[in-house]
Design a protein around this motif. Structure first.
Motif, short mmCIF file in Angstrom:
data_model
loop_
_atom_site.label_atom_id
_atom_site.label_comp_id
_atom_site.label_asym_id
_atom_site.label_seq_id
_atom_site.Cartn_x
_atom_site.Cartn_y
_atom_site.Cartn_z
N ALA A 159 0.83 -1.21 0.00
CA ALA A 159 0.00 0.00 0.00
C ALA A 159 0.86 1.26 0.00
O ALA A 159 1.82 1.36 0.75
CB ALA A 159 -0.93 0.00 1.22
N ASN A 160 0.49 2.20 -0.85
CA ASN A 160 1.13 3.51 -0.86
C ASN A 160 0.78 4.21 0.46
O ASN A 160 -0.41 4.34 0.80
CB ASN A 160 0.58 4.31 -2.05
N PRO A 161 1.76 4.63 1.26
CA PRO A 161 1.47 5.21 2.57
C PRO A 161 0.46 6.35 2.53
O PRO A 161 -0.35 6.50 3.46
CB PRO A 161 2.84 5.69 3.06
N TYR A 162 0.50 7.17 1.50
CA TYR A 162 -0.39 8.33 1.41
C TYR A 162 -1.78 7.94 0.92
O TYR A 162 -2.79 8.45 1.41
CB TYR A 162 0.24 9.40 0.52
N LEU A 163 -1.83 7.04 -0.05
CA LEU A 163 -3.13 6.61 -0.56
C LEU A 163 -3.87 5.75 0.44
O LEU A 163 -5.12 5.75 0.47
CB LEU A 163 -2.95 5.85 -1.88
N LEU A 164 -3.17 5.01 1.28
CA LEU A 164 -3.81 4.25 2.35
C LEU A 164 -4.58 5.18 3.27
O LEU A 164 -5.78 4.99 3.52
CB LEU A 164 -2.75 3.47 3.13
N GLN A 165 -3.92 6.22 3.74
CA GLN A 165 -4.58 7.17 4.65
C GLN A 165 -5.67 7.96 3.94
O GLN A 165 -6.75 8.20 4.49
CB GLN A 165 -3.54 8.12 5.26
N ALA A 166 -5.40 8.36 2.70
CA ALA A 166 -6.39 9.13 1.94
C ALA A 166 -7.64 8.31 1.68
O ALA A 166 -8.77 8.82 1.80
CB ALA A 166 -5.78 9.60 0.62
N GLY A 167 -7.47 7.04 1.32
CA GLY A 167 -8.62 6.18 1.06
C GLY A 167 -9.47 5.98 2.30
O GLY A 167 -10.71 6.04 2.25
N LEU A 168 -8.82 5.72 3.43
CA LEU A 168 -9.55 5.55 4.69
C LEU A 168 -10.33 6.81 5.05
O LEU A 168 -11.51 6.75 5.43
CB LEU A 168 -8.57 5.22 5.81
N LEU A 169 -9.69 7.96 4.90
CA LEU A 169 -10.33 9.22 5.26
C LEU A 169 -11.49 9.53 4.32
O LEU A 169 -12.57 9.95 4.76
CB LEU A 169 -9.30 10.35 5.26
N ALA A 170 -11.27 9.32 3.03
CA ALA A 170 -12.32 9.62 2.05
C ALA A 170 -13.56 8.76 2.30
O ALA A 170 -14.70 9.26 2.34
CB ALA A 170 -11.79 9.40 0.64
N ALA A 171 -13.36 7.46 2.43
CA ALA A 171 -14.50 6.55 2.63
C ALA A 171 -15.16 6.78 3.99
O ALA A 171 -16.39 6.73 4.12
CB ALA A 171 -14.04 5.10 2.50
N PRO A 215 -18.77 6.17 -7.07
CA PRO A 215 -18.96 7.62 -7.05
C PRO A 215 -18.32 8.27 -5.83
O PRO A 215 -17.86 9.41 -5.89
CB PRO A 215 -20.48 7.80 -7.05
N VAL A 216 -18.27 7.54 -4.71
CA VAL A 216 -17.69 8.09 -3.49
C VAL A 216 -16.21 8.41 -3.68
O VAL A 216 -15.77 9.54 -3.43
CB VAL A 216 -17.87 7.10 -2.31
N LEU A 217 -15.42 7.43 -4.13
CA LEU A 217 -13.99 7.65 -4.25
C LEU A 217 -13.64 8.51 -5.46
O LEU A 217 -12.66 9.25 -5.43
CB LEU A 217 -13.24 6.32 -4.29
N ASN A 218 -14.44 8.42 -6.52
CA ASN A 218 -14.19 9.30 -7.67
C ASN A 218 -14.38 10.76 -7.28
O ASN A 218 -13.59 11.62 -7.68
CB ASN A 218 -15.10 8.92 -8.84
N GLU A 219 -15.42 11.04 -6.53
CA GLU A 219 -15.65 12.42 -6.12
C GLU A 219 -14.58 12.89 -5.13
O GLU A 219 -14.08 14.02 -5.22
CB GLU A 219 -17.04 12.55 -5.48
N ALA A 220 -14.22 12.04 -4.18
CA ALA A 220 -13.27 12.44 -3.15
C ALA A 220 -11.85 12.57 -3.66
O ALA A 220 -11.10 13.47 -3.26
CB ALA A 220 -13.31 11.43 -2.00
N LEU A 221 -11.45 11.68 -4.57
CA LEU A 221 -10.06 11.64 -5.03
C LEU A 221 -9.84 12.38 -6.34
O LEU A 221 -8.70 12.63 -6.72
CB LEU A 221 -9.59 10.18 -5.15
N GLY A 222 -10.91 12.70 -7.04
CA GLY A 222 -10.82 13.55 -8.21
C GLY A 222 -10.02 12.99 -9.36
O GLY A 222 -10.12 11.81 -9.71
N ALA A 223 -9.19 13.85 -9.96
CA ALA A 223 -8.44 13.51 -11.17
C ALA A 223 -7.44 12.39 -10.95
O ALA A 223 -6.94 11.80 -11.92
CB ALA A 223 -7.72 14.75 -11.70
N PHE A 224 -7.14 12.07 -9.72
CA PHE A 224 -6.23 10.97 -9.43
C PHE A 224 -6.77 9.65 -9.98
O PHE A 224 -6.02 8.82 -10.51
CB PHE A 224 -6.03 10.85 -7.92
N VAL A 225 -8.08 9.43 -9.85
CA VAL A 225 -8.65 8.12 -10.15
C VAL A 225 -8.43 7.69 -11.60
O VAL A 225 -7.91 6.59 -11.84
CB VAL A 225 -10.15 8.06 -9.77
N PRO A 226 -8.79 8.49 -12.61
CA PRO A 226 -8.53 8.03 -13.99
C PRO A 226 -7.05 7.83 -14.28
O PRO A 226 -6.69 6.92 -15.04
CB PRO A 226 -9.14 9.14 -14.87
#
Length: 432
Positions: free
Chosen positions: A334-346, A393-404
């Protein structure tokens, strides 16, 4: 900031700074900057060609600038003339939306606007293996149940204590180190903190562990499942949420000590679990840990269903005591930053939408999970997880342009994997 780093260099004897960023795949990239030039680097950034790393960019893009964060400075305990600096990515004067640290900082800011702060800690598991990577480095580590093996732990005393001494000197407050459930596998724990601090420390810990292991003639790997018959390496995250210095997950009136806002946060993770797996379990090998058969020790210690419980390690989410929970899905890749970001977003989505986590299950999911109807299973492979992320839709909205961008690069990785012919295919299909 430039003045602070110049002063730190003089006072601490730092000759060089590693200006470092973590790309989408979790690989750490850096430039080595002499202390005499750190002032100009703080003003102008360290320049990179983004396309040359795992970022969704092209050779035609402008310079990618890594802007060092002086607050994250860590002096290398094993090489004190070097200071490590986490950096934020900028291009054409704007923050790079797909930059993992940028994403986490943006979500932390959103939470702060609602008066909330996520604090977390991570349990990093890793193997010490031979330099060629073919087997655990300790030839005497052969027990069927090697977890907490005192002798195996002490045979690697010099490596483990050098890493722990480093954390002590850095003020991380490490508190336990142990031999884990697989032969050659270890876990090291340090105190929880703000999510960004934990992510920076997590990134540095992986670099430090590899460096110190190499110094001792070994190789450290955080690969989720390097050996099929042995337990894989997780990266369990312990999470709590705070407002005005108070833990808002704590509720003494609840049976297991968790507040309603804590249940909603967990509800968000349950709701987005399959999509979240694309971030917390980011490689092809990750799904050989989640969906593994029984190991030689008797259990995988990894979840394969989207469930939560009290103090029970067979579920995706465990609530060991009041005021926090343990997210057991994430693995060593797991990417240390994306792990925390994913938990926080969800989790924030769960709070905002008041999501119900459903029934708490206190059964052994490894033996009795089949007795419960309607339990959602985790993705079987990386492609399934990527499809879930694309549809979320949850993670796409929260993470934005990162997802595509992430989906594009990860699908390339999946396609590369599919083009690889395995020996298993030859063994089972040559005579079809």
């Amino acid at each position: 900031m430039a003045h602070d780093l110049e002063t730190a260099a003089r006072e601490r004897g730092i000759k060089y700074f590693l200006v470092s960023y973590t790309d989408l795949f979790g690989t750490q990239r850096a430039k080595l900057v002499p202390a005499a030039a750190i002032g100009s680097t703080c003003r102008n950034g360290a320049g990179f060609a983004g396309f040359a790393t795992w970022l969704d960019m092209s050779p035609a893009d402008a310079d990618l600038l890594a802007m060092p964060d002086a607050d994250g400075l860590i002096q290398l305990p094993w090489k004190p003339e070097v200071g490590w600096l986490p950096a934020d990515l900028v291009m054409n004067g704007k923050a790079v939306e797909q930059g993992p640290r940028n994403i986490l900082k943006r979500l932390i800011k959103e939470a702060a606007e609602e008066g909330l702060q996520m604090k977390s800690g991570v349990e990093c598991e890793f193997f010490l293996i031979t330099p060629c990577g073919s087997e655990p480095a300790d030839m005497a580590d052969k027990q069927t149940k090697p977890c907490y093996d005192q002798s195996a732990l002490m045979r690697r005393y010099e490596v483990i204590t050098e890493i722990c001494d480093a954390m002590l000197s850095l003020g991380w407050k490490p508190y336990q180190n142990d031999h884990e459930d697989a032969n050659g596998q270890f876990e090291m724990n340090w105190d929880y903190d703000d999510a960004l601090i934990t992510a920076d420390r997590h990134a540095f810990f992986k670099y430090m562990t590899r460096s110190i292991a190499e110094k001792h003639g070994f190789r450290a790997t955080f690969m989720p499942k390097p050996f099929m018959d042995l337990t894989g390496s997780g990266c369990h995250a312990h999470v709590s949420l705070w407002r005005d210095g108070q833990n808002v997950f704590a509720d003494r009136s609840d049976e297991i000590g968790l507040s309603q806002i804590g249940y909603h946060f967990i509800g968000g993770l349950i709701h987005s679990a399959d999509a979240l797996a694309a971030l917390t379990n980011p490689c092809v090998n990750s799904y050989k840990r989640i969906n593994a058969p029984r190991t030689t020790s008797g259990a995988t210690w990894a979840p394969n269903t989207v469930t939560y419980t009290g103090n029970n390690r067979t579920h995706m989410i465990r609530i060991p005591d009041g005021g926090r929970f343990e997210f057991r899905l994430a693995d060593g890749a797991a990417n240390p930053y994306l792990l925390q970001a994913g938990l926080l977003a969800a989790g924030l989505d769960g709070i905002r939408q008041r999501r119900d986590p459903g029934q708490r299950l206190d059964i052994n999911m490894y033996t009795d999970g089949h007795t419960v109807e309607g339990v959602k299973r985790l993705p079987l492979n990386l492609l399934d997880a990527l499809r879930a992320l694309e549809a979320s839709p949850v993670l796409n909205e929260a993470l934005g342009a990162f997802v595509p961008s992430y989906l594009k690069l990860k699908r390339q990785e999946w396609d590369d994997y599919c083009r690889h012919l395995t020996q298993w295919e030859r063994d089972t299909t040559l005579d079809c």
